[in-house]
Design a protein around this motif. Structure first.
Motif, PDB file in Angstrom:
ATOM      1  N   ARG A   1      19.716   9.677  -3.961  1.00  0.00           N
ATOM      2  CA  ARG A   1      18.984  10.004  -5.201  1.00  0.00           C
ATOM      3  C   ARG A   1      18.098   8.846  -5.655  1.00  0.00           C
ATOM      4  N   ARG A   2      18.579   7.624  -5.400  1.00  0.00           N
ATOM      5  CA  ARG A   2      17.769   6.465  -5.807  1.00  0.00           C
ATOM      6  C   ARG A   2      16.571   6.261  -4.880  1.00  0.00           C
ATOM      7  N   LEU A   3      16.659   6.811  -3.663  1.00  0.00           N
ATOM      8  CA  LEU A   3      15.556   6.638  -2.699  1.00  0.00           C
ATOM      9  C   LEU A   3      14.362   7.542  -2.991  1.00  0.00           C
ATOM     10  N   TRP A   4      14.615   8.779  -3.465  1.00  0.00           N
ATOM     11  CA  TRP A   4      13.505   9.748  -3.590  1.00  0.00           C
ATOM     12  C   TRP A   4      12.349   9.206  -4.436  1.00  0.00           C
ATOM     13  N   PRO A   5      12.616   8.658  -5.646  1.00  0.00           N
ATOM     14  CA  PRO A   5      11.461   8.153  -6.416  1.00  0.00           C
ATOM     15  C   PRO A   5      10.770   6.971  -5.747  1.00  0.00           C
ATOM     16  N   ARG A   6      11.528   6.211  -4.963  1.00  0.00           N
ATOM     17  CA  ARG A   6      10.900   5.067  -4.273  1.00  0.00           C
ATOM     18  C   ARG A   6       9.965   5.574  -3.177  1.00  0.00           C
ATOM     19  N   PHE A   7      10.395   6.604  -2.455  1.00  0.00           N
ATOM     20  CA  PHE A   7       9.507   7.188  -1.445  1.00  0.00           C
ATOM     21  C   PHE A   7       8.284   7.804  -2.126  1.00  0.00           C
ATOM     22  N   ARG A   8       8.531   8.483  -3.266  1.00  0.00           N
ATOM     23  CA  ARG A   8       7.421   9.148  -3.964  1.00  0.00           C
ATOM     24  C   ARG A   8       6.361   8.127  -4.365  1.00  0.00           C
ATOM     25  N   GLU A   9       6.833   6.990  -4.866  1.00  0.00           N
ATOM     26  CA  GLU A   9       5.913   5.936  -5.293  1.00  0.00           C
ATOM     27  C   GLU A   9       5.080   5.414  -4.120  1.00  0.00           C
ATOM     28  N   LYS A  10       5.657   5.472  -2.922  1.00  0.00           N
ATOM     29  CA  LYS A  10       4.966   4.946  -1.735  1.00  0.00           C
ATOM     30  C   LYS A  10       4.060   5.983  -1.076  1.00  0.00           C
ATOM     31  N   LEU A  11       4.037   7.215  -1.638  1.00  0.00           N
ATOM     32  CA  LEU A  11       3.189   8.262  -1.049  1.00  0.00           C
ATOM     33  C   LEU A  11       1.867   8.378  -1.802  1.00  0.00           C
ATOM     34  N   GLU A  12       0.815   8.684  -1.064  1.00  0.00           N
ATOM     35  CA  GLU A  12      -0.467   9.049  -1.664  1.00  0.00           C
ATOM     36  C   GLU A  12      -0.279  10.369  -2.419  1.00  0.00           C
ATOM     37  N   PRO A  13      -1.122  10.672  -3.395  1.00  0.00           N
ATOM     38  CA  PRO A  13      -1.032  11.988  -4.041  1.00  0.00           C
ATOM     39  C   PRO A  13      -1.118  13.090  -2.979  1.00  0.00           C
ATOM     40  N   GLY A  14      -0.206  14.057  -3.031  1.00  0.00           N
ATOM     41  CA  GLY A  14      -0.210  15.158  -2.054  1.00  0.00           C
ATOM     42  C   GLY A  14       0.422  14.795  -0.720  1.00  0.00           C
ATOM     43  N   GLY A  15       0.876  13.536  -0.584  1.00  0.00           N
ATOM     44  CA  GLY A  15       1.496  13.096   0.677  1.00  0.00           C
ATOM     45  C   GLY A  15       2.861  13.742   0.888  1.00  0.00           C
ATOM     46  N   CYS A  16       3.281  13.801   2.152  1.00  0.00           N
ATOM     47  CA  CYS A  16       4.532  14.501   2.475  1.00  0.00           C
ATOM     48  C   CYS A  16       5.624  13.556   2.956  1.00  0.00           C
TER      49      CYS A  16
ATOM     50  N   GLY B   1       0.811  -1.225   0.000  1.00  0.00           N
ATOM     51  CA  GLY B   1       0.000   0.000   0.000  1.00  0.00           C
ATOM     52  C   GLY B   1       0.840   1.268   0.000  1.00  0.00           C
ATOM     53  N   THR B   2       0.134   2.403  -0.008  1.00  0.00           N
ATOM     54  CA  THR B   2       0.803   3.704   0.017  1.00  0.00           C
ATOM     55  C   THR B   2       0.559   4.385   1.368  1.00  0.00           C
ATOM     56  N   PHE B   3       1.313   5.459   1.599  1.00  0.00           N
ATOM     57  CA  PHE B   3       1.269   6.149   2.888  1.00  0.00           C
ATOM     58  C   PHE B   3       0.813   7.596   2.703  1.00  0.00           C
ATOM     59  N   ASP B   4       0.135   8.114   3.722  1.00  0.00           N
ATOM     60  CA  ASP B   4      -0.283   9.516   3.693  1.00  0.00           C
ATOM     61  C   ASP B   4       0.897  10.431   4.008  1.00  0.00           C
ATOM     62  N   ALA B   5       1.849   9.921   4.775  1.00  0.00           N
ATOM     63  CA  ALA B   5       3.062  10.689   5.081  1.00  0.00           C
ATOM     64  C   ALA B   5       4.183   9.702   5.395  1.00  0.00           C
ATOM     65  N   ILE B   6       5.398  10.103   5.056  1.00  0.00           N
ATOM     66  CA  ILE B   6       6.569   9.277   5.378  1.00  0.00           C
ATOM     67  C   ILE B   6       7.568  10.144   6.139  1.00  0.00           C
ATOM     68  N   PHE B   7       7.974   9.665   7.296  1.00  0.00           N
ATOM     69  CA  PHE B   7       9.050  10.307   8.047  1.00  0.00           C
ATOM     70  C   PHE B   7      10.307   9.464   7.820  1.00  0.00           C
ATOM     71  N   CYS B   8      11.332  10.055   7.240  1.00  0.00           N
ATOM     72  CA  CYS B   8      12.613   9.347   7.126  1.00  0.00           C
ATOM     73  C   CYS B   8      13.671  10.361   7.544  1.00  0.00           C
ATOM     74  N   ARG B   9      13.832  10.495   8.843  1.00  0.00           N
ATOM     75  CA  ARG B   9      14.621  11.609   9.368  1.00  0.00           C
ATOM     76  C   ARG B   9      15.905  11.115  10.025  1.00  0.00           C
ATOM     77  N   ASN B  10      16.976  11.795   9.684  1.00  0.00           N
ATOM     78  CA  ASN B  10      18.286  11.478  10.258  1.00  0.00           C
ATOM     79  C   ASN B  10      18.712  10.050   9.931  1.00  0.00           C
ATOM     80  N   VAL B  11      18.374   9.625   8.739  1.00  0.00           N
ATOM     81  CA  VAL B  11      18.738   8.294   8.237  1.00  0.00           C
ATOM     82  C   VAL B  11      19.569   8.446   6.962  1.00  0.00           C
ATOM     83  N   VAL B  12      19.035   9.204   5.977  1.00  0.00           N
ATOM     84  CA  VAL B  12      19.736   9.271   4.684  1.00  0.00           C
ATOM     85  C   VAL B  12      21.053  10.036   4.798  1.00  0.00           C
ATOM     86  N   ILE B  13      21.229  10.738   5.901  1.00  0.00           N
ATOM     87  CA  ILE B  13      22.496  11.437   6.115  1.00  0.00           C
ATOM     88  C   ILE B  13      23.666  10.433   6.134  1.00  0.00           C
TER      89      ILE B  13
END
Ligand SMILES: C[S@@+](CC[C@H](N)C(=O)[O-])C[C@H]1O[C@@H](n2cnc3c(N)ncnc32)[C@H](O)[C@@H]1O
Length: 278
Positions: A235-250, A215-227
């Motif tokens: 760069r490879r993660l951003w589209p994967r997160f985008r795909e997992k977000l609902e439209p307008g999700g943050c 499924g998809t998510f309304d919001a994803i917190f991925c903080r202090n990890v990709v650092i």
């Protein structure tokens, strides 16, 4: 030479040994460990070697070759697990002001609400999210609502599942919320209340591998990890997160993390280190 001196000399990482450990961390978890971190790695490995009763780094590398489960231990040893309740509080203010009204409406219509805390460490982040959701929408307990907390490190996830914290850990939580959402667990500790825990599920998940969630998510917190990842892995993660977000999700990132460059990523800046799917 004393036994102690011999042991500490054995724990000295050569440049080649450091390079091998860094290569394993990069391949398995996407971690980028610069050579400036060599002494930190050395002290963490020395601790692990003591646990295993090993005297020199060569023996530890041989152990990594012969025992696949040790790779997970290595990743656990190399990752940083610092976390806090209400870390980067402005994200929770944004969640409350901009995201929750939409989620409340969704729940009212019988919809499903999902939030992902990716790289959740010992659980403070997903529990803060769940607590804020419950405060803002007490009726949420009866709806189809879940916060997923995931991490690569099974040891730290066990602490997250326990949900037991010291009074000092709970400092950032308002006193009234401490009373309402935590219960005494003895020995100066507090445990997250069942109604908060009921909203949270934990799962071991390596962001650098395939993700099993459908499924998809309304919001994803991925903080202090990709650092801890290099630019290419990020760069490879951003589209994967985008795909997992609902439209307008943050997507919420940590204070020193950015989607850069933002052009053509399908995200727009919605706040400080907050990116909205366009
Ligand atoms: C510093 S903590 C961040 C915790 C929390 N998000 C916060 O901001 O307070 C970083 C976490 O990322 C996890 N991590 C590192 N590499 C990972 C990977 N490839 N997949 C999933 N989690 C990872 C670590 O195990 C660690 O628990």
């Amino acid at each position: 030479m004393t036994t102690l001196q011999a042991a500490s000399q054995g724990a000295q990482l050569s440049d080649a040994e450091f390079a091998r450990l860094a290569a394993i961390a990069a391949k398995e978890a996407g971690l980028s460990i610069p050579s400036s971190k060599k002494s930190l790695v050395q002290s963490r490995i020395a601790r692990r070697m003591r646990e295993l009763g090993l005297r020199d780094c060569g023996a530890y590398l041989a152990r990594l070759d012969s025992d696949a489960s040790e790779t997970r231990e290595l990743i656990s040893v190399l990752t940083t697990n610092v976390s806090n309740f209400y870390r980067e509080r402005h994200h929770f203010e944004y969640l409350l002001a901009k995201v929750v009204p939409h989620l409340a409406e969704k729940l009212r219509r019988g919809g499903r609400v999902r939030i992902w805390s990716a790289g959740c460490s010992s659980g403070q982040e997903p529990y803060t999210i769940a607590l804020e959701l419950l405060k803002a929408m007490p009726e949420a307990s009866y709806g189809d609502i879940l916060v997923l907390g995931s991490d690569i490190d099974p040891k730290i996830l066990r602490r997250a599942v326990d949900g037991v914290y010291t009074h000092a850990d709970l400092e950032p939580v308002e006193p009234a919320d401490r009373r309402a959402f935590f219960q005494a667990a003895g020995d100066g500790h507090m445990r997250v209340a069942d109604r908060v825990r009921a909203l949270v599920r934990f799962r071991e998940l390596n962001l650098h591998a395939t993700w099993p969630m459908k499924g998809t998510f309304d919001a994803i917190f991925c903080r202090n990890v990709v650092i801890y990842f290099d630019d290419e892995v990020q760069r490879r993660l951003w589209p994967r997160f985008r795909e997992k977000l609902e439209p307008g999700g943050c997507l919420f990132l940590g204070h020193s993390e950015r989607i850069h460059p933002l052009d053509d990523t399908g995200f727009r800046t919605a706040g400080v280190t907050i990116y909205q799917k366009t």
